[in-house]
Design a protein around this motif. Structure first.
Motif, PDB file in Angstrom:
ATOM      1  N   GLY A 109       0.840  -1.185   0.000  1.00  0.00           N
ATOM      2  CA  GLY A 109       0.000   0.000   0.000  1.00  0.00           C
ATOM      3  C   GLY A 109       0.874   1.233   0.000  1.00  0.00           C
ATOM      4  O   GLY A 109       2.018   1.195  -0.466  1.00  0.00           O
ATOM      5  N   LEU A 110       0.362   2.339   0.537  1.00  0.00           N
ATOM      6  CA  LEU A 110       1.205   3.518   0.686  1.00  0.00           C
ATOM      7  C   LEU A 110       2.318   3.257   1.694  1.00  0.00           C
ATOM      8  O   LEU A 110       3.365   3.906   1.677  1.00  0.00           O
ATOM      9  CB  LEU A 110       0.369   4.715   1.136  1.00  0.00           C
ATOM     10  CG  LEU A 110      -0.629   5.268   0.112  1.00  0.00           C
ATOM     11  CD1 LEU A 110      -1.380   6.459   0.682  1.00  0.00           C
ATOM     12  CD2 LEU A 110       0.060   5.646  -1.194  1.00  0.00           C
ATOM     13  N   HIS A 111       2.066   2.280   2.591  1.00  0.00           N
ATOM     14  CA  HIS A 111       3.072   1.833   3.537  1.00  0.00           C
ATOM     15  C   HIS A 111       3.328   0.352   3.278  1.00  0.00           C
ATOM     16  O   HIS A 111       2.720  -0.248   2.397  1.00  0.00           O
ATOM     17  CB  HIS A 111       2.591   2.053   4.974  1.00  0.00           C
ATOM     18  CG  HIS A 111       2.117   3.445   5.239  1.00  0.00           C
ATOM     19  ND1 HIS A 111       2.971   4.493   5.513  1.00  0.00           N
ATOM     20  CD2 HIS A 111       0.872   3.982   5.248  1.00  0.00           C
ATOM     21  CE1 HIS A 111       2.289   5.595   5.687  1.00  0.00           C
ATOM     22  NE2 HIS A 111       1.001   5.318   5.530  1.00  0.00           N
ATOM     23  N   ALA A 112       4.212  -0.231   4.062  1.00  0.00           N
ATOM     24  CA  ALA A 112       4.576  -1.634   3.862  1.00  0.00           C
ATOM     25  C   ALA A 112       3.443  -2.551   4.306  1.00  0.00           C
ATOM     26  O   ALA A 112       3.230  -2.761   5.498  1.00  0.00           O
ATOM     27  CB  ALA A 112       5.855  -1.952   4.625  1.00  0.00           C
ATOM     28  N   GLY A 113       2.713  -3.074   3.337  1.00  0.00           N
ATOM     29  CA  GLY A 113       1.689  -4.062   3.643  1.00  0.00           C
ATOM     30  C   GLY A 113       2.333  -5.402   3.943  1.00  0.00           C
ATOM     31  O   GLY A 113       3.508  -5.632   3.667  1.00  0.00           O
ATOM     32  N   ALA A 114       1.569  -6.321   4.506  1.00  0.00           N
ATOM     33  CA  ALA A 114       2.132  -7.570   4.989  1.00  0.00           C
ATOM     34  C   ALA A 114       2.493  -8.518   3.852  1.00  0.00           C
ATOM     35  O   ALA A 114       1.812  -8.594   2.829  1.00  0.00           O
ATOM     36  CB  ALA A 114       1.153  -8.263   5.922  1.00  0.00           C
TER      37      ALA A 114
END
Length: 451
Positions: A334-339
């Motif tokens: 995503g905009l951040h580290a997704g799993a």
């Protein structure tokens, strides 16, 4: 035989793309991009073969911005978006039933949804001028002038709360919640809506989010269909006309959201649960969508566990040992580290062995990377199936919206297959080793039988 299959896949792709109005099999319709005076950004693909248009309007108002004690707020706003609109001039107010009837009469559809990062409205309509104008006008009202009926929210909250209670009886849901909490270590990506957070959400909270986030200058609008640039520009202006405007001065930046913290050590949780199947989840924070190794990891994951029956995990855990009906791996950027997660179900008495084998497969893949044969097979599969990613306006809209939301180059789709083809074994191995750390992963096992 492999050569014939590749030729057939390319021929299918050529036919599909030609159906979308593309003259060259691998030269997609160009994506046009511009910014309106309001600050709204527009991405357009003209697709004139069908007299329809699909539109997505995205805002930075996903669940990552929910207050901790009001997790579910963005989803609540999306839920209430279809429950009625206020009167507007000569246009009467519409409750949820009359609003649904209005869309049915137009033969069009409009909806709202909230994800982790974004909140989006989606419109589909025929491009017959009168129908399109009426559809866009109604969508504009629904975006900007929801009626927020209190009694409807009380009803929907009760239904939602009951659904949460019911989901707590499902082993997959319980395991997933525990996994998310451990992987995201307090980041908003790991928040889940509960009965308690629902109880805290009031209509005033929804109205405040709506006023703060849904402004024309914050909109990223993707358009695919039988409209040219001038028509699309007018459509977007009409669609956003009722939202607050900043006269081209731009919106104030929203507060930054922190990044997902990396794991410093391995964490394991075993959850007692009466179920026919044990749930096993292994993973860690993965990557953001903007990661330069996104495609290398896409291909690598296809080989490891994302490619169905041809993946390593399926071969080792299911085919050779019969420990599960299915096992897979996945990145959720995503905009951040997704799993990154490996997931499987197995008999409770086999959970320990399935976990051991899955870890061994992962560690070996990270250490060695794929073989040349595995890499070529993955390329053939992904490139051969590329046309299926864009074989409808709805799918094409999803790709355009992905480009818009993540700031990807306008020609991203044009070079997708070339970039996949250019990847080497070393590229895959280097990307996997940089991102995945088998010795620092979260493991959740739910329902394992004690020995």
């Amino acid at each position: 035989m492999k050569k014939m299959k590749t030729i057939a896949a390319c021929a299918y792709a050529a036919c599909t793309l030609a159906g979308l109005g593309v003259s060259n099999a691998w030269a997609l319709l160009p994506i046009q991009h511009w910014t309106q005076a309001s600050g709204a950004q527009v991405w357009l693909v003209e697709s004139p073969s069908i007299p329809m248009v699909d539109v997505q309007v995205a805002f930075d108002a996903g669940s990552r911005r929910d207050p901790v004690d009001k997790s579910g707020l963005a989803t609540a706003v999306a839920l209430m978006a279809s429950k009625g609109v206020k009167a507007d001039g000569k246009a009467a107010a519409l409750d949820e039933n009359r609003l649904g009837e209005a869309w049915a009469d137009l033969g069009a559809s409009f909806g709202a949804g909230a994800g982790q990062d974004s909140f989006s409205y989606s419109l589909r309509s025929l491009t017959v001028p009168d129908l399109l104008n009426r559809s866009v006008d109604l969508a504009s009202r629904q975006m900007a002038q929801p009626s927020w009926p209190q009694e409807v929210w009380q009803r929907e909250r009760a239904r939602w709360s009951a659904a949460i209670q019911e989901s707590s009886t499902r082993p997959g849901t319980v395991a997933g919640r525990a996994f998310g909490k451990l992987v995201y270590s307090g980041h908003p990506y790991g928040m889940r809506t509960t009965e308690q957070t629902l109880a805290h959400i009031q209509l005033g909270d929804m109205q405040a989010l709506h006023a703060r986030s849904f402004q024309a200058c914050r909109a990223k609008v993707s358009v695919v269909g039988a409209v040219n640039r001038a028509q699309a520009d007018t459509l977007v202006q009409q669609l956003l006309a009722r939202l607050p405007a900043n006269d081209g001065k731009g919106c104030q930046p929203l507060p930054a959201v922190g990044e997902v913290p990396a794991l410093s050590k391995a964490v394991e949780e075993k959850i007692p649960f009466q179920s026919a199947q044990a749930q096993v989840l292994i993973g860690q924070p993965g990557i953001a969508r903007k990661d330069p190794d996104f495609l290398a990891l896409l291909v690598g994951n296809h080989i490891l566990g994302g490619g169905g029956f041809v993946s390593r995990l399926m071969e080792e855990v299911r085919e050779k040992r019969g420990l599960t009906y299915g096992v897979s791996s996945d990145f959720a950027p995503g905009l951040h580290a997704g799993a990154f997660v490996i997931s499987l179900q197995t008999r409770p008495d086999q959970a320990e062995e399935a976990l051991k084998v899955s870890r061994e497969v992962l560690a070996r893949f990270v250490a060695e990377g794929p073989t040349e044969a595995e890499l070529q097979a993955a390329k053939d599969n992904l490139i051969g199936g590329f046309a299926l990613r864009i074989d409808s306006n709805a799918k094409l809209l999803g790709n355009v919206a992905n480009i818009a939301w993540n700031g990807l180059p306008l020609d991203y789709l044009d070079h997708w297959t070339d970039r996949i083809q250019a990847l080497t074994v070393n590229d895959i191995r280097a990307a996997v080793q940089r991102v995945l750390h088998p010795d620092r992963m979260v493991t959740v096992v739910l329902g394992e039988k004690n020995k």
